[in-house]
Structures are given as C-alpha cells and as structure tokens.
Design a protein around this motif. Structure first.
Motif, PDB file in Angstrom:
ATOM      1  N   GLY A 150      64.132   5.087 -36.215  1.00  0.00           N
ATOM      2  CA  GLY A 150      65.451   4.605 -35.233  1.00  0.00           C
ATOM      3  C   GLY A 150      65.194   4.147 -33.885  1.00  0.00           C
ATOM      4  O   GLY A 150      65.843   3.412 -33.277  1.00  0.00           O
ATOM      5  N   LEU A 151      63.930   4.214 -33.253  1.00  0.00           N
ATOM      6  CA  LEU A 151      63.518   4.413 -32.144  1.00  0.00           C
ATOM      7  C   LEU A 151      63.159   2.129 -32.075  1.00  0.00           C
ATOM      8  O   LEU A 151      64.267   0.730 -31.025  1.00  0.00           O
ATOM      9  CB  LEU A 151      62.321   4.492 -31.489  1.00  0.00           C
ATOM     10  CG  LEU A 151      62.527   5.706 -30.896  1.00  0.00           C
ATOM     11  CD1 LEU A 151      61.092   6.212 -30.872  1.00  0.00           C
ATOM     12  CD2 LEU A 151      63.388   5.855 -29.414  1.00  0.00           C
ATOM     13  N   GLN A 152      62.184   2.060 -33.275  1.00  0.00           N
ATOM     14  CA  GLN A 152      62.247   0.235 -33.087  1.00  0.00           C
ATOM     15  C   GLN A 152      63.780  -0.190 -33.264  1.00  0.00           C
ATOM     16  O   GLN A 152      63.837  -1.343 -32.720  1.00  0.00           O
ATOM     17  CB  GLN A 152      61.345   0.529 -34.526  1.00  0.00           C
ATOM     18  CG  GLN A 152      61.093  -1.180 -34.869  1.00  0.00           C
ATOM     19  CD  GLN A 152      61.826  -2.434 -35.357  1.00  0.00           C
ATOM     20  OE1 GLN A 152      63.113  -2.023 -35.461  1.00  0.00           O
ATOM     21  NE2 GLN A 152      61.638  -3.196 -34.852  1.00  0.00           N
ATOM     22  N   LYS A 153      64.778   0.081 -34.450  1.00  0.00           N
ATOM     23  CA  LYS A 153      65.789  -0.757 -34.231  1.00  0.00           C
ATOM     24  C   LYS A 153      66.914  -0.693 -33.047  1.00  0.00           C
ATOM     25  O   LYS A 153      67.818  -1.629 -33.018  1.00  0.00           O
ATOM     26  CB  LYS A 153      66.873   0.964 -35.390  1.00  0.00           C
ATOM     27  CG  LYS A 153      66.575  -0.084 -37.522  1.00  0.00           C
ATOM     28  CD  LYS A 153      67.340   0.554 -37.932  1.00  0.00           C
ATOM     29  CE  LYS A 153      67.128   0.853 -39.180  1.00  0.00           C
ATOM     30  NZ  LYS A 153      67.814   1.593 -39.948  1.00  0.00           N
ATOM     31  N   LEU A 154      66.660   0.101 -32.274  1.00  0.00           N
ATOM     32  CA  LEU A 154      67.259   1.311 -30.987  1.00  0.00           C
ATOM     33  C   LEU A 154      67.133  -0.059 -29.934  1.00  0.00           C
ATOM     34  O   LEU A 154      67.972  -0.497 -29.237  1.00  0.00           O
ATOM     35  CB  LEU A 154      67.057   2.383 -30.831  1.00  0.00           C
ATOM     36  CG  LEU A 154      68.052   2.979 -29.144  1.00  0.00           C
ATOM     37  CD1 LEU A 154      68.890   2.634 -29.060  1.00  0.00           C
ATOM     38  CD2 LEU A 154      67.820   4.130 -28.535  1.00  0.00           C
ATOM     39  N   PHE A 155      65.619  -0.452 -29.992  1.00  0.00           N
ATOM     40  CA  PHE A 155      64.860  -1.327 -29.173  1.00  0.00           C
ATOM     41  C   PHE A 155      65.394  -3.024 -28.996  1.00  0.00           C
ATOM     42  O   PHE A 155      65.189  -3.628 -28.799  1.00  0.00           O
ATOM     43  CB  PHE A 155      63.949  -1.129 -28.139  1.00  0.00           C
ATOM     44  CG  PHE A 155      63.604   0.211 -27.231  1.00  0.00           C
ATOM     45  CD1 PHE A 155      63.637  -0.052 -26.189  1.00  0.00           C
ATOM     46  CD2 PHE A 155      63.507   1.393 -28.301  1.00  0.00           C
ATOM     47  CE1 PHE A 155      63.901   0.476 -25.266  1.00  0.00           C
ATOM     48  CE2 PHE A 155      63.791   2.461 -27.595  1.00  0.00           C
ATOM     49  CZ  PHE A 155      63.758   2.199 -25.689  1.00  0.00           C
ATOM     50  N   ALA A 156      64.425  -3.272 -30.892  1.00  0.00           N
ATOM     51  CA  ALA A 156      65.733  -4.016 -31.235  1.00  0.00           C
ATOM     52  C   ALA A 156      67.322  -4.557 -31.045  1.00  0.00           C
ATOM     53  O   ALA A 156      66.683  -6.039 -31.094  1.00  0.00           O
ATOM     54  CB  ALA A 156      65.262  -4.295 -32.684  1.00  0.00           C
ATOM     55  N   VAL A 157      67.918  -4.047 -30.927  1.00  0.00           N
ATOM     56  CA  VAL A 157      69.797  -4.498 -31.136  1.00  0.00           C
ATOM     57  C   VAL A 157      69.501  -5.266 -29.664  1.00  0.00           C
ATOM     58  O   VAL A 157      69.696  -4.764 -28.526  1.00  0.00           O
ATOM     59  CB  VAL A 157      70.413  -3.396 -30.934  1.00  0.00           C
ATOM     60  CG1 VAL A 157      71.520  -3.451 -30.582  1.00  0.00           C
ATOM     61  CG2 VAL A 157      70.135  -2.686 -31.899  1.00  0.00           C
ATOM     62  N   PRO A 158      69.993  -6.718 -29.517  1.00  0.00           N
ATOM     63  CA  PRO A 158      70.355  -7.627 -28.254  1.00  0.00           C
ATOM     64  C   PRO A 158      71.619  -7.171 -27.632  1.00  0.00           C
ATOM     65  O   PRO A 158      72.579  -6.354 -28.347  1.00  0.00           O
ATOM     66  CB  PRO A 158      70.735  -8.568 -28.696  1.00  0.00           C
ATOM     67  CG  PRO A 158      71.264  -8.685 -29.986  1.00  0.00           C
ATOM     68  CD  PRO A 158      70.433  -7.241 -30.735  1.00  0.00           C
ATOM     69  N   GLY A 159      71.793  -7.243 -26.600  1.00  0.00           N
ATOM     70  CA  GLY A 159      72.805  -6.819 -25.601  1.00  0.00           C
ATOM     71  C   GLY A 159      73.100  -6.115 -24.589  1.00  0.00           C
ATOM     72  O   GLY A 159      72.481  -5.076 -24.555  1.00  0.00           O
TER      73      GLY A 159
END
Length: 390
Positions: A351-360
C-alpha cells in the motif's frame, strides 16, 4: 546404515540466513537435522562492509539471542538505530524515536555475511546436524515419510522438509503451491558509503518521484544505501562509477550527511511482491522468501522470515507425543500462526509503495496530509514502532 541412505527428523533445503536459522533452531530443539546448504563465503578481507545489510527487529534479535548467535556477533560491526526520519514530498517529515517509544533501539543494522558466518559457526557445534553439500533433485512424500533424492546419487529419509530455498523455491514447486507474483518494475540498488557528517544512529528514508531512497547507519561513520529505483533508472545508477554514484546519492538525499565516499561496489536486485496459496503440504513447510516476498521499503523482509522460523520451531516444540513431525494437522498450526502477520505486512508495504508511486499534485497533497496526521498522533506512531519491532 547404508552410506548412500541416511535418516533424519528434519531436512532443511536452502542455506541463506532463514534456512540456517531454521536448521539451528530445530537441532537445538533436539531434532536430527540435515541442512542442504553451503557455508557462507566471507567477503574479501579488504572489503569495508558487506553490500547487503539487514535491519533486525527486536523479535529477530530475541530469536538470535535464544540461539546464542547474537552473542557471537562482533559488536563493532553492529549499529543500533535510535531514530528514523522519513521525508515525503515537499517538506513532509515523520520522526520515529526509540526514546519516545520507550524501547532500547528501533532496530540493529547488521551485515548479511556477519550473521551468516556466526550461524555457520554455531551449526558446526551441533552434534545432531549434518551438512549436505548436494542439490535436491526429487522429492517423494508418502504416509511413512519423505524421501529426497540428491544430485550426488544419495537419498535421505525425513519426517519433515523445510523449504527455505528462496523466491524461486524448488521445494515450493514440488508441492504445487501456486505463486502470485507482481513485479514492481523496480530494482533495489545497494552500496555502502563513508559519510562526512555523523549519522547519529539515525535511519533516513526519502520518498521521491515514485522511488525510495534509504540510508541506514553503519559503524565508524558509514551508511548503507538501499535505493528502490525504477528498473531503467537503476540500470543507469549501477553503471555509474563510485564518485558519480556518491554524487547522485548526495543530491537525492539533499546533502543530509554531507559528502559521501562509495566504499563498496553497487549491486542490484529486482523487487517484487510474491504470495503463495499455501505454506504447507503433507510433510513440507515453507519459510522465508520461499513463502513470501515484500517490498524492502520497511526493511522487514528478513524479520518476517525469521518470525516464520520462530513460529515453526514453537509449533514443533509443542507437538503432542503421538503426532508425527510431518502431520498436516501440526503443520496447519504453523500456517495459521503466520497468516495474519504475513498478510498485514504485505498490505502495509504494498500500500505504501502504491501510494508514493502515484504521480500528480493531488496524490502529493494526500501523502503529505497522511504523514502530518501520523506525525501528530503519538499513539499511532507508537503502534507503528511496535509493529516494526515484531
């Protein structure tokens, strides 16, 4: 006894830290154990530090102490972590403190080869342990026991097979456990540096542009880099000469520790999330990377594997006298004991990896707000620390 045929209570297949710890825990529990592995190859004498280091939690330390391995580690090669500082987008920051959490330290940073050599030494003193430097090539499981055919033509009989043979586990393939793997399209770049400024026994982590950069404290003013970078970026980093890599790490860490000097060659390893549909089969149990892979952003992969070992050893020690070591009822207790811990850590790291991978910009605002909320809640921070301590 036939020299080409030996009988054991347990056969541990796989010789990394988790496999060797499993073999030691089980043989100290009074079982006759075969370890299919090779001794650790020590790093070159002129190497400053092993490129691969681990952040060991309180639970891992306690297990190694119980096995009398921790006491054998050279304390001058260990570094405690008293503080952890996590930096998000812009100026968002989280601070975790051992003092505030009322614990001696948040973790210990130790080199892989340091721990493995101590395990090797401890294993050599176990009269009930047999090293087998041979590859397993066939596994036949029957109601009466498991037979393992070795590449050197020998066979061994055992009541229980422990698969500790890594992410591409041969043992797991033999039992038909289904694997769900998702490649993060990232490579973990590791190297060690001499830092100009003292690290103060602090672990640093930066989330930047979908990548994660960590500097972990090592003795004598050194730090260990773990840079979870997009694969194409990681390939470029691995091609840098030591001076250029050091300059790049200085830049992305905003010069926090001053000038850096690269003291070990950089290495890379692919990052993936991997789950299996079952940890056990009749007479077989999986531990460590054979059972699960998680993102290294929390530094918990090795601790998760060592908790597998702890649970398996406890289940075996509490076995009823009438029950066989390979009894599926017994092994299901091990699987149940591990399910929640593995699932929780997988969800958190993924979840953390996904959260910090989201751009914008919107994602950046959400991340910063979340970090600020956690930072303002001492109870939440204490719970996170206790979870990391295992």
């Amino acid at each position: 006894m036939n020299a080409h045929h030996q009988t054991f209570d347990v056969a541990v297949i796989g010789g990394g830290l988790v496999g060797k710890t499993a073999a030691l825990a089980l043989t100290q529990g009074g079982l006759r154990v075969a370890l299919l592995a090779q001794p650790c190859v020590p790093p070159p004498a002129d190497a400053a530090f092993d490129a691969r280091v681990y952040a060991l939690s309180a639970s891992s330390q306690a297990l190694l102490e119980r096995l009398r391995v921790w006491q054998a580690l050279d304390p001058s090669r260990l570094s405690p972590v008293y503080d952890m500082r996590v930096f998000g987008d812009a100026h968002a920051e989280l601070h975790f403190s051992a003092f505030q959490a009322s614990v001696p330290q948040l973790a210990w940073i130790a080199e892989s080869s340091l721990i493995e050599q101590a395990l090797d030494a401890a294993l050599r003193f176990q009269p009930n342990l047999t090293w087998l430097d041979a590859r397993a090539q066939a596994l036949d499981v029957k109601a009466s026991g498991a037979t393992i055919a070795l590449a050197n033509g020998r066979t061994i009989e055992t009541d229980l097979v422990v698969g500790a043979d890594g992410a591409h586990s041969w043992v797991r393939a033999q039992i038909g456990s289904k694997v769900l793997r998702r490649d993060y399209q990232q490579t973990g770049v590791v190297a060690n540096f001499k830092a100009e400024r003292p690290h103060g026994e602090t672990a640093y982590q930066w989330f930047s542009g979908g990548e994660i950069v960590a500097l972990l404290p090592l003795p004598d003013g050194h730090v260990s880099l773990v840079w979870s970078a997009r694969t194409e970026h990681a390939d470029a980093l691995l091609e840098h000469d030591p001076a250029k890599l050091a300059a790049e790490v200085e830049r992305v860490t905003q010069g926090t520790l001053g000038a850096l000097e690269c003291v070990t060659p950089a290495k890379g390893f692919p990052l993936a999330l991997q789950t299996v549909d079952r940890l056990i089969a009749p007479r077989v149990a999986l531990v460590g990377d054979a059972a699960h892979l998680i993102h290294p952003l929390a530094g918990q992969g090795m601790n998760l594997g060592l908790r597998d070992v702890m649970s398996l050893a406890e289940v075996v020690a509490q076995k009823e006298a009438f029950r066989d070591l390979g009894d599926t009822v017994l092994l299901r207790r091990y699987e149940r004991s591990r399910r929640e811990d593995i699932r929780a850590l997988m969800l958190a790291t993924d979840g953390l990896q996904k959260l910090f991978a989201v751009p914008g910009p919107l994602a950046r605002v959400v991340r910063n707000a979340g970090m600020a909320m956690i930072g303002a809640q001492p109870l939440v921070k204490r719970w996170l620390v206790s979870a990391a301590l295992g």
